[in-house]
Design an enzyme around this catalytic site. Structure first.
Site, PDB file in Angstrom:
ATOM      1  N   PHE A 101      22.401  25.999  16.007  1.00 27.31           N
ATOM      2  CA  PHE A 101      22.948  24.961  15.123  1.00 27.31           C
ATOM      3  C   PHE A 101      21.868  24.436  14.171  1.00 27.31           C
ATOM      4  CE2 PHE A 101      23.404  20.122  15.392  1.00 27.31           C
ATOM      5  CZ  PHE A 101      24.076  20.016  14.186  1.00 27.31           C
ATOM      6  N   LEU A 117       5.130  37.699  21.433  1.00 24.01           N
ATOM      7  CA  LEU A 117       5.750  37.602  20.118  1.00 24.01           C
ATOM      8  C   LEU A 117       4.720  37.965  19.057  1.00 24.01           C
ATOM      9  CD1 LEU A 117       8.134  36.434  18.407  1.00 24.01           C
ATOM     10  CD2 LEU A 117       7.167  34.169  18.775  1.00 24.01           C
ATOM     11  N   TYR A 156      15.397  20.384  31.380  1.00 28.27           N
ATOM     12  CA  TYR A 156      15.268  20.265  29.919  1.00 28.27           C
ATOM     13  C   TYR A 156      14.165  19.265  29.574  1.00 28.27           C
ATOM     14  CZ  TYR A 156      16.824  19.384  25.057  1.00 28.27           C
ATOM     15  OH  TYR A 156      16.911  19.239  23.688  1.00 28.27           O
ATOM     16  N   TYR A 198      -3.239  22.630  22.208  1.00 26.36           N
ATOM     17  CA  TYR A 198      -3.634  23.605  21.169  1.00 26.36           C
ATOM     18  C   TYR A 198      -4.227  22.882  19.960  1.00 26.36           C
ATOM     19  CZ  TYR A 198      -2.226  28.160  22.963  1.00 26.36           C
ATOM     20  OH  TYR A 198      -2.171  29.329  23.662  1.00 26.36           O
TER      21      TYR A 198
HETATM   22  P1  NAD Z   1      21.456  25.667  19.851  1.00 29.46           P
HETATM   23  O1  NAD Z   1      21.790  26.034  21.243  1.00 29.46           O
HETATM   24  O2  NAD Z   1      22.525  25.732  18.816  1.00 29.46           O
HETATM   25  O3  NAD Z   1      20.227  26.519  19.316  1.00 29.46           O
HETATM   26  C1  NAD Z   1      19.203  27.006  20.135  1.00 29.46           C
HETATM   27  C2  NAD Z   1      18.893  28.421  19.737  1.00 29.46           C
HETATM   28  O4  NAD Z   1      17.787  28.909  20.522  1.00 29.46           O
HETATM   29  C3  NAD Z   1      20.057  29.380  19.994  1.00 29.46           C
HETATM   30  O5  NAD Z   1      20.333  30.157  18.848  1.00 29.46           O
HETATM   31  C4  NAD Z   1      19.578  30.242  21.154  1.00 29.46           C
HETATM   32  O6  NAD Z   1      20.150  31.533  21.165  1.00 29.46           O
HETATM   33  C5  NAD Z   1      18.075  30.244  20.918  1.00 29.46           C
HETATM   34  N1  NAD Z   1      17.287  30.561  22.118  1.00 29.46           N
HETATM   35  C6  NAD Z   1      17.355  29.985  23.343  1.00 29.46           C
HETATM   36  N2  NAD Z   1      16.473  30.550  24.182  1.00 29.46           N
HETATM   37  C7  NAD Z   1      15.811  31.512  23.462  1.00 29.46           C
HETATM   38  C8  NAD Z   1      14.780  32.439  23.776  1.00 29.46           C
HETATM   39  N3  NAD Z   1      14.251  32.516  24.990  1.00 29.46           N
HETATM   40  N4  NAD Z   1      14.345  33.278  22.798  1.00 29.46           N
HETATM   41  C9  NAD Z   1      14.883  33.224  21.538  1.00 29.46           C
HETATM   42  N5  NAD Z   1      15.861  32.357  21.200  1.00 29.46           N
HETATM   43  C10 NAD Z   1      16.325  31.515  22.148  1.00 29.46           C
HETATM   44  O7  NAD Z   1      20.857  24.179  19.925  1.00 29.46           O
HETATM   45  P2  NAD Z   1      20.431  23.168  18.766  1.00 29.46           P
HETATM   46  O8  NAD Z   1      21.238  21.950  18.915  1.00 29.46           O
HETATM   47  O9  NAD Z   1      20.396  23.865  17.460  1.00 29.46           O
HETATM   48  O10 NAD Z   1      18.948  22.802  19.220  1.00 29.46           O
HETATM   49  C11 NAD Z   1      17.830  23.459  18.656  1.00 29.46           C
HETATM   50  C12 NAD Z   1      16.547  22.801  19.089  1.00 29.46           C
HETATM   51  O11 NAD Z   1      16.540  21.413  18.755  1.00 29.46           O
HETATM   52  C13 NAD Z   1      16.292  22.878  20.604  1.00 29.46           C
HETATM   53  O12 NAD Z   1      14.917  23.113  20.827  1.00 29.46           O
HETATM   54  C14 NAD Z   1      16.681  21.504  21.083  1.00 29.46           C
HETATM   55  O13 NAD Z   1      15.998  21.160  22.254  1.00 29.46           O
HETATM   56  C15 NAD Z   1      16.284  20.636  19.911  1.00 29.46           C
HETATM   57  N6  NAD Z   1      17.049  19.380  19.896  1.00 29.46           N
HETATM   58  C16 NAD Z   1      18.353  19.354  19.488  1.00 29.46           C
HETATM   59  C17 NAD Z   1      19.041  18.156  19.496  1.00 29.46           C
HETATM   60  C18 NAD Z   1      20.468  18.057  18.999  1.00 29.46           C
HETATM   61  O14 NAD Z   1      21.018  16.957  18.989  1.00 29.46           O
HETATM   62  N7  NAD Z   1      21.099  19.106  18.540  1.00 29.46           N
HETATM   63  C19 NAD Z   1      18.435  16.984  19.958  1.00 29.46           C
HETATM   64  C20 NAD Z   1      17.120  17.064  20.410  1.00 29.46           C
HETATM   65  C21 NAD Z   1      16.431  18.261  20.357  1.00 29.46           C
END
Ligand code: NAD
Ligand code: UDP
Length: 311
Positions: free
Chosen positions: A13, A62, A146, A160
């Protein structure tokens, strides 16, 4: 040469919106994702632009050819339902994945940006939450996978920075919503909108008095880019300080969709934070950032998106 940015979690997202916003600003973007909770549908429209996609699990080594200016580490399950179903993958991507992404940034002398979260504050005893607050997290509760993964990710990012002199940034993201969230990802906004659009019961957990502060995706992306381009290394909260109860947002969504849905109350999940509101003084003063999109405006756009998905 264009500035080149690697985004892990680019098919998710937030990652997909971030990729699009950087392409719009004429950056070259490399997206890395293993599609665990993301989808190529989120990035399909980027194929004819300066965007390369690599399907890869970032918990493994990576390497990417050529110069890289920024590594944005966004990969991680993010919805409570996802990380409860994927506890080990969540811990691994927060710990091993962050280590690998930092390693890539160090190799390329790139600036590293970590997607952290308001969850590092846990069920907060300070309200609103400032970046100086250390948090109240249960390491062995269901959300611990989490919260602790993100706390470890922050700690290794700072290590780092201090030990290797890497330029690092930490963005503490508060609940963000908008188009491209999965209908069934279980988070409050997509759950309530999809239930309302189907005229089903809207499921409020607990008595609905718990609060969150919802940020619209374009405001978040704007804040992330401002932080990425700044000289700030300390963590920065990016979130909309407008606080709402969960019952209030459920009622607003029912009203805005014109649904006939009723609210039904379900048990509150373990360790569900009672309050959450960012103190954004740091973002305001250091980044000159503040949210622009009101909850109503953001919900109109999000409801529109879910209508097309459910049509
Ligand atoms: P999301 O689930 O839509 O996106 C996460 C993406 O990471 C997915 O496309 C998934 O396939 C990929 N992914 C997961 N594990 C992986 C791995 N091992 N290797 C490669 N890709 C991997 O979630 P989001 O809402 O877009 O969140 C994205 C980031 O933002 C996350 O790190 C989340 O913790 C952080 N975040 C989001 C929110 C929110 O409100 N949406 C709030 C706080 C933090
Ligand atoms: N919630 C709810 N009904 C749902 C989904 C979530 O009442 O169908 C509640 C959840 O218990 C929490 C709030 O809404 O109090 C926000 O949940 P979300 O999963 O969106 O994010 P969180 O802030 O908990 O990570």
């Amino acid at each position: 040469m264009k500035t080149r940015v690697v985004i892990t979690g680019a098919a998710g997202f937030i990652g997909s919106h971030l990729a699009e916003a950087l392409l719009d600003r004429d950056y070259a973007v490399v997206g890395v994702d293993n599609l665990l909770t993301g989808s190529t549908a989120n990035i399909a429209h980027l194929v004819n632009r300066d965007f390369t996609f690599i399907k890869h699990d970032v918990t493994n080594y990576l390497f990417i050819e050529g110069p890289i200016d920024y590594v944005l580490h966004w990969a991680s399950p993010a919805s409570p339902i996802d990380y409860l179903e994927l506890p080990i993958q969540t811990l691994k991507v927060g710990a091993l994945g962050t280590h690998k992404a930092l390693g890539l940034a160090k190799e390329k002398r790139a600036t590293f940006v970590l997607a952290s979260t308001s969850e590092v504050y846990g069920d907060p005893l300070e309200h609103p939450q400032k970046e100086t607050y250390w948090g109240n997290v249960n390491p062995v509760g269901p959300r611990g996978v989490y919260d602790e993964a993100k706390r470890f990710a922050e700690a290794i990012t700072v290590a780092y920075h201090r030990f290797h002199g890497l330029d690092t940034k930490i963005v503490r993201i508060f609940n963000t919503y908008g188009p491209r969230m999965r209908i069934n990802d279980g988070r409050a906004v997509p759950a309530f909108i999809s239930q309302a659009l189907r005229n089903e019961d809207v499921t409020v957990f607990g008595d609905g008095t718990q609060t969150r502060s919802f940020t619209y995706i374009t405001d978040l992306v704007d804040g992330i880019i401002k932080l990425m381009l700044s000289s700030v290394n300390d963590p920065v909260n990016i979130g909309n300080p407008r606080e709402t109860t969960i019952e209030e947002i459920a009622r607003t969504i029912i009203r805005m969709t014109g649904a006939k849905s009723r609210i039904v109350y379900k048990p509150l999940p373990t360790d569900d934070p009672k309050v959450r509101q960012p103190d954004i003084t740091r973002a305001r003063t250091l980044l000159k950032w503040e949210p622009k999109v009101s909850l109503e405006e953001g919900l109109v756009k999000t409801i529109e998106y879910f209508r097309t998905k459910l049509a």
